[in-house]
Enzyme design. Structure first.
Site, PDB file in Angstrom:
ATOM      1  N   ASP A  40       0.877  -1.177   0.000  1.00 39.38           N
ATOM      2  CA  ASP A  40       0.000   0.000   0.000  1.00 39.38           C
ATOM      3  C   ASP A  40       0.910   1.221   0.000  1.00 39.38           C
ATOM      4  OD1 ASP A  40      -1.768   2.074   0.461  1.00 39.38           O
ATOM      5  OD2 ASP A  40      -2.195   1.515   2.544  1.00 39.38           O
ATOM      6  N   LYS A  96       3.037  11.628  -3.328  1.00 40.41           N
ATOM      7  CA  LYS A  96       2.157  10.772  -4.124  1.00 40.41           C
ATOM      8  C   LYS A  96       1.175  11.607  -4.937  1.00 40.41           C
ATOM      9  CE  LYS A  96      -1.370   7.171  -3.591  1.00 40.41           C
ATOM     10  NZ  LYS A  96      -2.035   6.253  -2.642  1.00 40.41           N
ATOM     11  N   ASP A 127     -13.003   5.133   1.408  1.00 42.82           N
ATOM     12  CA  ASP A 127     -11.553   5.190   1.634  1.00 42.82           C
ATOM     13  C   ASP A 127     -11.060   6.634   1.544  1.00 42.82           C
ATOM     14  OD1 ASP A 127      -8.834   4.917   1.713  1.00 42.82           O
ATOM     15  OD2 ASP A 127      -8.664   3.553   0.016  1.00 42.82           O
ATOM     16  N   GLU A 131      -7.157   0.775  -4.540  1.00 41.87           N
ATOM     17  CA  GLU A 131      -7.099   0.717  -3.079  1.00 41.87           C
ATOM     18  C   GLU A 131      -8.401   0.231  -2.437  1.00 41.87           C
ATOM     19  OE1 GLU A 131      -5.722   4.573  -2.004  1.00 41.87           O
ATOM     20  OE2 GLU A 131      -3.691   4.216  -2.728  1.00 41.87           O
TER      21      GLU A 131
END
Length: 567
Positions: A6, A68, A167, A145
């Site tokens: 992850d 990211k 999420d 994800e």
């Protein structure tokens, strides 16, 4: 060995499939989460993880986090005398996770399943794959994800009714609606917002308190980069405290002066109203695309560290008319699901009955031109062929015709996105097809898109009048660097002086102590200074036993000083 990773905005984690279950991999510090942070010391050494995170308040110009958000773009940062793009920074984190997994298992890691936000576009996915290659990993598959989280949750519960995975992480927000039946984990729809996460709530909190803590505008004289990091770190601490209390202090220390104010949870909720509203659109889109009513959902499963915020949980409760399911560890679920996928790829016998189906996250289509109704032609328009949230693998065909008299060629350009104008979508590739010269509209072409779970798009263009067929294959790794380019970038990163693994604990504790020294004043600051000197003296002995004892004493002292361990 294949591991699941992850790669998060705030924290990253790795897991393996072992003895019929997912197992999280601890890092050198014994933690299951590794901060997605990179820092360069004055000596040119690269620190990864907690050691870098602890340096951020004191060395903001030499430390970078949340990179990211920029993967797949041209944005870069400079650490020391070297520029890094988001791919290289991500590769450093991935390489650390790979080393941690090898130390934990005693085996060589050759491949990985890496998770990405469901709403990552083609460029962002390819950049993530390249980061894995630079880190020395064969990226077996990229998994969305929320899909990974659903895989972990679905295997645990074997739910028969659809559930929604909500999420919300540090930098991105994803939603997936999933069904589990007879061992099949089926994603019905995915949606999201790549620019919404905990960092945005921090920014709102900073805007809320900035004038209150500094009515005289003394902070205007501070270095903007240093000030931004002081405010960000304070916002993060305050936001986390507000997850457990109705009121929390927001405080920073600059130029030996303390700036502080109290913030209530109600104030933060009001200030974040627009962010909370943005959570609704992806949820509604996923419900519409899956044709599932909210009443039919069996659970709303929370994933991502930012779902711990009470204001987010209250917003979810109001949105769905029920309390969400918080039994899944929000920081671990995605990595655990990635390990399940790694086990599936390794054909583990314990997963023989498990199957995963996913959906196409973005619409795929081509550029077309249309008559505008006034005798003119409007070009640059998007014509969908495979709609978003179509179960994959999928194959769809679109029929088109020429727009000009005696047209001899069709230039077919493939795009990914949802906008009507192709300029707002992502260009994936193009090809040219010869057609016989005839009056406009008399020559037809058929364009077939076939998309599979590996991210490969196979485009077949056929001209029935001539029988000519042209083919274009667009792969998830289609523009992957050559072996030579990968090796060159890998060697460049390897040439950087990376702190030895056995010193990671020392670097993290040293950075934490330095942060405390800057955060406190008076006697407390003097005391921390003495502790740092004592610990540095222990490091100079190079005796592992003396260093370990000194480190344990320093950690205990810092824990007592701060009241709780800094996270």
């Amino acid at each position: 060995m294949i591991i699941g990773i992850d790669l998060g905005t705030t924290n990253s984690a790795a897991a393996i499939w072992r003895d019929g279950e997912s197992v999280l991999v601890p890092n050198a510090l014994g933690d299951l989460l590794t901060p997605s942070a990179i820092s360069m010391t004055e000596a040119g050494e690269i620190l990864v993880g907690m050691a870098a995170r602890e340096r951020q308040p004191t060395h903001p110009r030499d430390t970078v986090t949340a990179f990211k958000r920029y993967i797949g773009t041209q944005q870069s940062v400079t650490l020391g005398k070297r520029k890094f793009d988001a791919e290289e920074l991500s590769a450093l984190v991935l390489r650390q996770l790979k080393a941690d997994a090898e130390a934990f298992t005693g085996e060589t890691v050759t491949g990985a399943v890496i998770t990405v936000p469901a709403y990552f576009n083609d460029r962002q996915r390819k950049a993530t794959r390249r980061a894995g290659e630079i880190a020395g990993l064969e990226v077996k598959r990229l998994v969305n994800e929320p899909t990974a989280a659903a895989l972990a949750f679905g295997i645990q519960t074997r739910e028969q009714e659809p559930f929604l995975v909500f999420d919300l992480g540090g930098g991105t927000f994803d939603v997936s609606i999933v069904e589990v039946f007879e061992g099949v984990v089926e994603v019905r729809a995915s949606s999201g917002d790549n620019r919404l996460g905990g960092e945005d709530f921090n920014a709102v909190l900073i805007d809320l308190v900035r004038r209150r803590i500094d009515p005289e505008k003394a902070l205007d004289k501070a270095d903007p980069i240093v000030l931004a990091e002081l405010l960000r770190a304070a916002a993060e601490r305050t936001r986390r405290k507000l997850s457990e209390a109705d009121e929390a202090e927001f405080a920073i220390v600059w130029n030996e002066q303390r700036f502080e104010t109290m913030v209530t949870a109600a104030e933060l909720e009001t200030a974040c109203a627009s962010l909370l509203q943005r959570l609704r659109d992806p949820v509604l889109r996923s419900l519409r695309d899956s044709n599932i009513r909210v009443e039919a959902l069996s659970e709303v499963v929370l994933v991502g560290g930012s779902t711990r915020m009470p204001i987010v949980r209250r917003a979810i409760t109001r949105m769905f008319g029920r309390f969400p399911n918080a039994t899944v560890h929000p920081d671990h679920a995605v990595a655990l699901g990635a390990a399940v996928q790694a086990g599936l790829l390794a054909k583990d016998a314990a997963l023989d009955e498990i199957r995963l189906t996913d959906v196409c996250p973005f619409t795929l289509g081509i550029e077309v031109a249309e008559e505008d109704g006034r005798g003119g032609i409007r070009s640059g328009l998007f014509s969908p062929i495979i709609d978003r949230n179509t179960p994959i693998p999928a194959s769809r065909v679109g029929s088109y015709s020429t727009m000009s008299d005696q047209q001899r060629e069709i230039h077919l350009v493939v795009y990914q996105g949802e906008a009507r104008d192709v300029a707002s979508n992502v260009r994936l590739g193009d090809l040219r097809v010869q057609v016989p010269p005839k009056p406009r509209g008399h020559v037809h072409v058929e364009c077939r898109f076939t998309y599979d779970t590996s991210g490969m798009l196979d485009v077949d263009v056929t001209v029935p009048a001539t029988g000519v067929t042209r083919n274009l294959v667009i792969m998830d790794q289609a523009d992957t660097m050559t072996e030579r380019e990968i090796a060159e970038r890998r060697d460049a990163l390897a040439a950087l002086k990376i702190h030895p693994r056995e010193e990671s604990e020392n670097a993290a504790v040293r950075a934490r102590a330095a942060r405390c020294y800057e955060s406190f004043l008076g006697d407390s600051r003097d005391m921390v200074g003495r502790w740092i000197t004592q610990f540095d003296s222990a490091l100079d002995t190079q005796d592992p036993r003396i260093i370990r004892e000194a480190r344990e004493q320093l950690v205990a002292a810092l824990d007592q000083l701060e009241g709780e361990r800094y996270l």
